[in-house]
Design a protein around this motif. Sequence first.
Motif, short mmCIF file in Angstrom:
data_model
loop_
_atom_site.label_atom_id
_atom_site.label_comp_id
_atom_site.label_asym_id
_atom_site.label_seq_id
_atom_site.Cartn_x
_atom_site.Cartn_y
_atom_site.Cartn_z
N ALA A 58 -38.69 -91.69 2.52
CA ALA A 58 -38.54 -90.38 1.88
C ALA A 58 -39.08 -89.28 2.78
O ALA A 58 -38.59 -88.14 2.75
N TYR A 59 -40.07 -89.63 3.58
CA TYR A 59 -40.63 -88.66 4.54
C TYR A 59 -39.94 -88.76 5.90
O TYR A 59 -39.70 -87.75 6.57
N GLY A 76 -42.45 -84.64 13.90
CA GLY A 76 -41.92 -84.86 15.24
C GLY A 76 -41.94 -86.33 15.65
O GLY A 76 -42.05 -87.24 14.83
N LEU A 77 -41.83 -86.55 16.95
CA LEU A 77 -41.78 -87.90 17.49
C LEU A 77 -43.04 -88.70 17.20
O LEU A 77 -42.99 -89.93 17.02
N ALA A 132 -36.93 -86.82 10.73
CA ALA A 132 -35.91 -87.11 11.73
C ALA A 132 -34.84 -86.01 11.75
O ALA A 132 -34.35 -85.63 12.83
N ALA A 133 -34.47 -85.51 10.57
CA ALA A 133 -33.48 -84.43 10.51
C ALA A 133 -34.00 -83.17 11.18
O ALA A 133 -33.27 -82.48 11.89
N GLU A 134 -35.28 -82.86 10.96
CA GLU A 134 -35.87 -81.69 11.59
C GLU A 134 -35.94 -81.86 13.10
O GLU A 134 -35.74 -80.89 13.85
N LEU A 135 -36.24 -83.06 13.57
CA LEU A 135 -36.27 -83.32 15.01
C LEU A 135 -34.90 -83.03 15.62
O LEU A 135 -34.80 -82.38 16.68
N ALA A 136 -33.84 -83.49 14.98
CA ALA A 136 -32.49 -83.23 15.48
C ALA A 136 -32.20 -81.73 15.50
O ALA A 136 -31.59 -81.21 16.45
N THR A 137 -32.64 -81.03 14.46
CA THR A 137 -32.45 -79.57 14.42
C THR A 137 -33.19 -78.89 15.57
O THR A 137 -32.64 -78.01 16.24
N ALA A 169 -28.79 -89.23 17.20
CA ALA A 169 -28.61 -90.67 16.98
C ALA A 169 -29.79 -91.26 16.22
O ALA A 169 -29.62 -92.13 15.35
N LEU A 170 -30.99 -90.80 16.54
CA LEU A 170 -32.20 -91.24 15.83
C LEU A 170 -32.14 -90.82 14.37
O LEU A 170 -32.46 -91.61 13.46
N ASP A 171 -31.72 -89.60 14.11
CA ASP A 171 -31.58 -89.09 12.74
C ASP A 171 -30.59 -89.96 11.96
O ASP A 171 -30.87 -90.39 10.82
N ALA A 172 -29.44 -90.24 12.56
CA ALA A 172 -28.43 -91.05 11.87
C ALA A 172 -28.93 -92.47 11.63
O ALA A 172 -28.69 -93.06 10.56
N SER A 173 -29.67 -93.01 12.59
CA SER A 173 -30.19 -94.37 12.45
C SER A 173 -31.25 -94.45 11.36
O SER A 173 -31.31 -95.43 10.61
#
Length: 349
Positions: free
Chosen positions: A171-172, A130-131, A177-182, A42-46
């Motif tokens: 851009a970063y 990361g977070l 965020a995508a890596e966090l979801a992965t 959800a964070l990645d999508a947001s």
Amino acid sequence: PTAPGGEFGLQAGLRITQAQFLGDLGRGIATRTGEFRKTAEALDASAAAYCASFDPALLDDLKLRFRDALIVWQNLEMVQMGPLADNANALKFKIYGWPQLSNYCKIDEESLAAVNDPEYALPSNTNRKGLQALEYLIYDSSLISICPATNPTKTEWEVLSPVQKWQARCAYMKPVAAELATNARSLEALWGSSNDNFVSRRINDAAGAQALVQELFNKLFYLDIEVKNQKLAAPAGQDIKFCNKTPLPCPDKEELHYSHLSKEALAANIRALADIIFGYGEPRTGGLSALVRSENGVDVADRTEKNIAGLLALSENQTATFETLIASKKAEDCELSQLSWDCQVRQAI
């Protein structure tokens, strides 16, 4: 009977076997890893949604999604065993590097690299991902680089307009965020499901089961070192090891000083401890104290349940901000008195 703090669903006086305790632990953590995967996605999508429009309302939503993911993660911080402990906690540090400090200047540098390179790839360094990195990227509204004045990144960053700075951060932010979801998906897969997980696969192996109980016990020292000393004592200036300015405070040591979620993070750590001690789920069927009680440790179990219920109430029922609470401790020595919230929590731990 219901323990003090029963409003949190804490049930005292239970007894369970080691197999029952480990089964509950494995299922409970599996539930948390699933929750973290959902909140990270959800964070990645947001992040993607906000970065497509820079709508202030979407930034507010992004902050809420960050909070959701962070709080679930803080529950997992207390149980760094199995996949989170493998390879010197490699996956844990990819998700949340604390207590290592983030390199915010390097995050600015990576943001500039990302916005200028269509083929940009994330670095391996965990102190800029990361977070922790997402907290800075989402919550720092100043848009001022903290790099030294002589650093080329500082020069390049400060000539950008506010819009260009947000474009660079996005851009970063998006690949972070995508890596966090992965990584959240990897953790969920590595831990396993409620019925088949890292813990449940070892329950019927006597030596393996005992090793799990010992590993969990070792991990609970997170409460003493990371929570009591680093999260509470260091920013208050009462731990020379983690705050070299002691007895002066070290506000830069606050865990989450951009989002101001430090108190909420600490409360999530303590809720995780309550889950371990009293059992996961609703209703709770018994946790570590119920196992200790079954092994003739009735007095220890009773005392533990009372103390954890009190600690949970201290962390949950406090409405002031973390910064206010730390400042209100002032010069109090927590070894001598516990008048302030900070000293009360540390004494309870």
